[in-house]
Design a protein around this motif. Structure first.
Motif: not given
Length: 370
Positions: A78-92, A135-149
Motif C-alpha cells: 500500500k506504500d509503494r505507490d503502485i496499482a495492479m490490475v488482475f486477471q480476475n478483475y477482483a470487483l466487489y 453492479l458488476p453482475k450487470a456488466l460484460s467481461g470487457g466492461q468489468r475489465q475497464r472498471v478494474a482499470v
C-alpha cells in the motif's frame, strides 16, 4: 510516473527437499519513466512472480527493486505507490461501478469531492460514464475489465502493473481492450508493466518487450528488433505467429562458398548462403548450425535473391488475408505464409523459394544467434 530498476532479483520457493525452487534467477531490468514494458514468456517462466515482487505481494529472496529511486523490498504494497490490475478483475459484487472505483480512495481518506472528480474523470476516459450505478453482475467481461482499470487509474499511482488482464475475454474483446490499454497509456504517460503469455499482445502493445524463460531474461528489445534480430533460438521460436522455421543442419565450405545443408535422411535440402550469412559462417567455421526462416520469407513464386527447394504439402490453412502452407522435406517441417487464394493442396510436390537474405543462423550448443 517513475523509473523501476530491478537488480539481481531472485525468488526461491521452499520445497520438501530443502533446496528450494528458483523461480526467478538473478534478473536485471530497467524500466524507464513512462515506458510500457511487457514481460512475456510461457507458463512458469517467472514473469508473474517478478510482477508480484514489484507489487510487494511476494517477498524478495535476493536482489533489489527500486521505484522512483527508492528501494522497496521491505515497503508494504500500500506504500509503494503502485496499482495492479488482475486477471480476475477482483470487483466487489455488492458495490456499484462508482463504489468499486471509489473504494480505495475512501480507505485513504481522500476528500469526497476529489473522489467524485477522479472517478468521473476515469469513467470518462474508459467510457464508463453511463455504467456508474450498475453492479458488476450487470456488466460484460470487457466492461468489468475497464472498471478494474478505472479503479487503478483513480489512485494516480507512479506505476501500473497488469497481470494477464485480458485472459478471460473473448478474441474480439481482447483486440479491443489491447487498443484501449495502449491508447490509455499514451494519454496518461504512465510507467506500465504488463505480463502476458500471448506474444501477439506483447508485440502490439509494448514499447519494449522482456522475453523470459525458466526464470531468466532471454532478450529485452523493441518489438520489431525482437522479431528481426532475435538473440537466441528461444526468442526466435517464441516471437512470431506462425513461429520461425528452425532447421537443423551443417555449415559446409564447398570450394570457397558457404552452404547450409539440412540434417535428415534422403534428399536433404541444401542452400548456398548469401554474403551476410556466408560472412557469419566463415567466422564460425564448419559444423552444426540452425537456420531460421520466417514463414513470410518462404514464397511460391521465384523472386530475385530467392533460392528454390522441393517440398511436399501437408496442410493448407486459409486465414482470409493470407494462407499458411505446411510443408515437409526429408528432415524438417516448414510453414510458409503466402497470399490468399493459394492453389496448393495436401499431398502436392511443390517448389518453394526462400529469401535467405532475411534468414538467421544460430549455434545449437550455445543457442545464440551467430
Amino acid at each position: 510516473m517513475a523509473k523501476v530498476v530491478i537488480e539481481k532479483l531472485v525468488k526461491i520457493y521452499p520445497d520438501r527437499h530443502g533446496a528450494g525452487v528458483r523461480a526467478v534467477k538473478g534478473i536485471d531490468l530497467v524500466i524507464a519513466d513512462g515506458e510500457f514494458m511487457v514481460l512475456v514468456g510461457p507458463s512458469g517462466c517467472g514473469k508473474s512472480t517478478t510482477l508480484r515482487m514489484i507489487a510487494g505481494l511476494e517477498d524478495v529472496s535476493d536482489g533489489t527493486i527500486s521505484i522512483d529511486g527508492r528501494v522497496v523490498n521491505d515497503v508494504p504494497p500500500k506504500d509503494r505507490d503502485i496499482a495492479m490490475v488482475f486477471q480476475n478483475y477482483a470487483l466487489y459484487p455488492h458495490m456499484t461501478v462508482y463504489e468499486n472505483m471509489a473504494f480505495g480512495l475512501k480507505l485513504r481518506k481522500i476528500p469526497r469531492l476529489e473522489i467524485q472528480a477522479r472517478v468521473h474523470e476515469a469513467a470518462g476516459l474508459l467510457g464508463l460514464g453511463e455504467l456508474l450505478e450498475r453492479l458488476p453482475k450487470a456488466l460484460s467481461g470487457g466492461q468489468r475489465q475497464r472498471v478494474a482499470v478505472g479503479r487503478a487509474i483513480v489512485r494516480k499511482p507512479k506505476v501500473f502493473l497488469f497481470d494477464e488482464p485480458l485472459s478471460n475475454l473473448d478474441a474480439k474483446m481482447r483486440v479491443q481492450m489491447r487498443a484501449e490499454i495502449s491508447r490509455l497509456h499514451k494519454r496518461l504517460g504512465v510507467t506500465l508493466i504488463y505480463v502476458t503469455h500471448d506474444q501477439v499482445e506483447a508485440m502490439t502493445m509494448g514499447d519494449r518487450i522482456c522475453v523470459m524463460k525458466d526464470g531468466e531474461i532471454q532478450q529485452v528489445a523493441a518489438p520489431l528488433e525482437l522479431y528481426d534480430r532475435p538473440a537466441n533460438l528461444f526468442t526466435a521460436g517464441f516471437i512470431g505467429s506462425p513461429a520461425m522455421n528452425l532447421i537443423r543442419g551443417r555449415l559446409e565450405n564447398r570450394g570457397g562458398a558457404w552452404h547450409f545443408a539440412e540434417s535428415g535422411e534422403g534428399s536433404a535440402v541444401s542452400f548456398a548462403l548469401p554474403a551476410v550469412l556466408a560472412d557469419r559462417a566463415g567466422r564460425r567455421g564448419a559444423g552444426e548450425a540452425v537456420l531460421g526462416i520466417r514463414p513470410e520469407n518462404i514464397v511460391a513464386e521465384a523472386a530475385a535473391g530467392c533460392v528454390p527447394f522441393r517440398a511436399q504439402v501437408d496442410l493448407v490453412e486459409p486465414m482470409g488475408a493470407e494462407t499458411h502452407v505446411h510443408l515437409h522435406t526429408a528432415g524438417h517441417t516448414f510453414v510458409a505464409r503466402v497470399p490468399p487464394g493459394s492453389r496448393h493442396a495436401a499431398g502436392d510436390e511443390v517448389t518453394m523459394h526462400v529469401d535467405l537474405a532475411k534468414a538467421h543462423l544460430f549455434d545449437p550448443a550455445s543457442q545464440r544467434a551467430l
